[in-house]
Motif scaffolding. Structure first.
Motif, PDB file in Angstrom:
ATOM      1  N   ALA A 141      28.503  50.031  40.091  1.00 39.18           N
ATOM      2  CA  ALA A 141      27.926  49.021  38.947  1.00 39.18           C
ATOM      3  C   ALA A 141      29.099  48.757  37.905  1.00 39.18           C
ATOM      4  O   ALA A 141      29.019  47.618  37.539  1.00 39.18           O
ATOM      5  CB  ALA A 141      26.883  49.926  37.926  1.00 39.18           C
ATOM      6  N   GLU A 142      30.053  49.506  37.794  1.00 39.75           N
ATOM      7  CA  GLU A 142      31.378  49.253  36.734  1.00 39.75           C
ATOM      8  C   GLU A 142      31.951  48.156  37.119  1.00 39.75           C
ATOM      9  O   GLU A 142      32.469  47.467  36.521  1.00 39.75           O
ATOM     10  CB  GLU A 142      32.116  50.422  36.424  1.00 39.75           C
ATOM     11  N   GLN A 143      31.982  47.869  38.583  1.00 36.61           N
ATOM     12  CA  GLN A 143      33.061  46.862  39.023  1.00 36.61           C
ATOM     13  C   GLN A 143      32.213  45.387  38.684  1.00 36.61           C
ATOM     14  O   GLN A 143      33.153  44.492  38.863  1.00 36.61           O
ATOM     15  CB  GLN A 143      32.961  46.962  40.442  1.00 36.61           C
ATOM     16  N   PHE A 144      30.852  45.588  38.520  1.00 36.16           N
ATOM     17  CA  PHE A 144      30.260  44.253  38.092  1.00 36.16           C
ATOM     18  C   PHE A 144      30.388  43.979  36.663  1.00 36.16           C
ATOM     19  O   PHE A 144      30.311  43.054  35.906  1.00 36.16           O
ATOM     20  CB  PHE A 144      28.991  44.368  38.463  1.00 36.16           C
ATOM     21  N   GLU A 145      30.496  45.099  35.768  1.00 37.49           N
ATOM     22  CA  GLU A 145      30.502  45.043  34.587  1.00 37.49           C
ATOM     23  C   GLU A 145      31.917  44.399  33.908  1.00 37.49           C
ATOM     24  O   GLU A 145      31.738  43.611  32.898  1.00 37.49           O
ATOM     25  CB  GLU A 145      30.326  46.443  33.660  1.00 37.49           C
ATOM     26  N   HIS A 146      32.936  44.963  34.703  1.00 37.07           N
ATOM     27  CA  HIS A 146      34.187  44.592  34.106  1.00 37.07           C
ATOM     28  C   HIS A 146      34.926  43.746  35.049  1.00 37.07           C
ATOM     29  O   HIS A 146      35.573  44.426  36.067  1.00 37.07           O
ATOM     30  CB  HIS A 146      35.124  45.973  33.760  1.00 37.07           C
ATOM     31  N   THR A 147      34.857  42.566  35.172  1.00 39.21           N
ATOM     32  CA  THR A 147      35.697  41.858  36.100  1.00 39.21           C
ATOM     33  C   THR A 147      36.373  40.784  35.225  1.00 39.21           C
ATOM     34  O   THR A 147      36.959  39.632  35.981  1.00 39.21           O
ATOM     35  CB  THR A 147      34.730  41.161  36.931  1.00 39.21           C
TER      36      THR A 147
ATOM     37  N   ALA B 107      42.004  48.096  38.801  1.00 40.52           N
ATOM     38  CA  ALA B 107      41.255  47.649  40.155  1.00 40.52           C
ATOM     39  C   ALA B 107      39.933  47.674  39.799  1.00 40.52           C
ATOM     40  O   ALA B 107      39.081  46.760  40.159  1.00 40.52           O
ATOM     41  CB  ALA B 107      41.659  48.977  40.985  1.00 40.52           C
ATOM     42  N   ASP B 108      39.397  48.670  38.779  1.00 36.06           N
ATOM     43  CA  ASP B 108      37.936  48.248  38.492  1.00 36.06           C
ATOM     44  C   ASP B 108      37.513  46.999  37.771  1.00 36.06           C
ATOM     45  O   ASP B 108      36.441  46.561  37.793  1.00 36.06           O
ATOM     46  CB  ASP B 108      37.405  49.454  37.748  1.00 36.06           C
ATOM     47  N   ALA B 109      38.568  46.488  36.961  1.00 38.50           N
ATOM     48  CA  ALA B 109      38.459  45.203  36.510  1.00 38.50           C
ATOM     49  C   ALA B 109      38.503  44.091  37.230  1.00 38.50           C
ATOM     50  O   ALA B 109      38.630  42.737  37.009  1.00 38.50           O
ATOM     51  CB  ALA B 109      39.393  45.115  35.120  1.00 38.50           C
ATOM     52  N   GLY B 110      38.621  44.180  38.502  1.00 37.52           N
ATOM     53  CA  GLY B 110      38.637  43.122  39.589  1.00 37.52           C
ATOM     54  C   GLY B 110      39.903  42.917  40.143  1.00 37.52           C
ATOM     55  O   GLY B 110      40.310  41.964  40.951  1.00 37.52           O
ATOM     56  N   ALA B 111      41.105  43.376  39.417  1.00 36.70           N
ATOM     57  CA  ALA B 111      42.346  42.924  40.049  1.00 36.70           C
ATOM     58  C   ALA B 111      42.814  43.730  41.226  1.00 36.70           C
ATOM     59  O   ALA B 111      42.292  44.584  41.605  1.00 36.70           O
ATOM     60  CB  ALA B 111      43.479  43.573  38.683  1.00 36.70           C
ATOM     61  N   SER B 112      43.950  42.920  42.049  1.00 37.85           N
ATOM     62  CA  SER B 112      44.512  43.478  43.022  1.00 37.85           C
ATOM     63  C   SER B 112      45.829  44.394  42.308  1.00 37.85           C
ATOM     64  O   SER B 112      46.412  43.445  41.723  1.00 37.85           O
ATOM     65  CB  SER B 112      44.881  42.462  44.284  1.00 37.85           C
ATOM     66  N   VAL B 113      45.776  45.693  42.643  1.00 35.09           N
ATOM     67  CA  VAL B 113      46.986  46.297  41.920  1.00 35.09           C
ATOM     68  C   VAL B 113      47.652  46.879  42.958  1.00 35.09           C
ATOM     69  O   VAL B 113      47.562  47.577  43.965  1.00 35.09           O
ATOM     70  CB  VAL B 113      46.081  47.491  41.108  1.00 35.09           C
ATOM     71  N   LYS B 114      49.210  46.746  42.506  1.00 33.59           N
ATOM     72  CA  LYS B 114      50.261  47.599  43.078  1.00 33.59           C
ATOM     73  C   LYS B 114      50.755  48.566  42.063  1.00 33.59           C
ATOM     74  O   LYS B 114      51.208  48.211  40.964  1.00 33.59           O
ATOM     75  CB  LYS B 114      51.230  46.650  43.763  1.00 33.59           C
ATOM     76  N   LEU B 115      50.662  49.814  42.591  1.00 33.25           N
ATOM     77  CA  LEU B 115      51.349  50.845  41.654  1.00 33.25           C
ATOM     78  C   LEU B 115      52.642  51.338  42.342  1.00 33.25           C
ATOM     79  O   LEU B 115      52.811  51.592  43.529  1.00 33.25           O
ATOM     80  CB  LEU B 115      50.224  52.201  41.640  1.00 33.25           C
TER      81      LEU B 115
END
Ligand code: CTP
Ligand code: CA
Length: 227
Positions: free
Chosen positions: A2-8, A49-57
């Motif tokens: 659900a958090e993926q939809f809360e923080h985009t 990532a949870d906020a919707g970004a594509s992330v390179k670490l």
């Protein structure tokens, strides 16, 4: 889920994050490094990532699992971290430098294990490493919105402000590492987010929780800068 939809707030955005220490070899069996655990950088990668970004670490050597949906490039030295960071940086929207990069590295790496000599005092010659976050912030084309960290033990906000200006950053996260409860290896942290306009204090909480608040704040500043 659900958090993926809360923080985009960062959906469709590309984020690059450096994390952990670097390791600067002296010879085949020794290196110079620091106590960075990588926890803050990894928590930021997870939150982005949870906020919707594509992330390179881009990560120095740490003992942490890579968060889901995060691409991780493992490096050891500052020079490797710089190269991995610059690779594709022009396609990135937001860069967060959470790594504890070794400021200096040995001038040369001995081919064989250095033997103990008869001298009581031995001296190491070191050369300055490239400044990764300043290099990214100084890019003439494809410069992402750039966020640094300032780990300080005194005059925390003053030093952070001077780093913000000197490195030409958009934001800096000021971190008081003199307090062992919120230091390099702890699970908690407390920071002040510093911009040219002002300061926002984020009180002590888990690095995971703090990372969520930081990503939220950083995203607001970033989106404001593009509007
Ligand atoms: N940083 C970097 N590359 C370096 C050194 C630092 O990208 N070679 C980044 C860190 O990841 C952090 C910021 O610069 O985001 C500030 O790091 P810090 O060590 O606090 O600053 P320095 O400029 O190295 O100054 P000092 O260690 O003397 O306080
Ligand atoms: Ca430093």
């Amino acid at each position: 889920a659900a958090e993926q939809f809360e923080h985009t707030v960062l959906s469709g955005k590309r984020v690059v994050i450096t994390a952990g220490p670097t390791r600067e070899p002296l010879d085949p069996v020794r290196y110079i490094s620091n106590h960075s655990s990588g926890k803050m950088g990894y928590a930021l990668a997870e939150a982005a990532a949870d906020a919707g970004a594509s992330v390179k670490l881009v990560s120095g050597p740490v003992m942490l699992p890579v968060p889901p949906r995060v691409e991780c490039v493992q490096v050891e030295t500052a020079e490797e971290m710089l190269a991995a960071t610059l690779d594709g940086i022009e396609a990135c929207d937001l860069f967060i430098a959470a790594a504890a990069v070794a400021d200096y590295r040995p001038v040369a790496i001995a081919e064989h294990k250095i033997k103990k000599g008869s001298e009581e005092i031995m001296e190491l010659r070191l050369v300055k490493n490239p400044d990764i976050v300043a290099t990214v912030a100084g890019l003439e084309t494809g410069r992402p919105f750039t966020v640094g960290f300032a780990a300080e033990t005194r005059d925390v906000i003053d030093y952070a402000r001077s780093k913000l200006a000197r490195k030409r950053l958009d934001l800096i996260v000021a971190n008081d590492v003199s307090n062992p409860e919120i230091g390099f290896n702890s699970d908690d942290n407390a920071v002040t987010l510093v911009s040219a306009e002002g300061e926002t204090g984020l009180p002590q909480t888990s690095k995971r929780q703090l990372a969520r608040q930081l990503i939220e704040q950083i995203a607001q500043h970033y989106l404001k800068s593009t509007s």
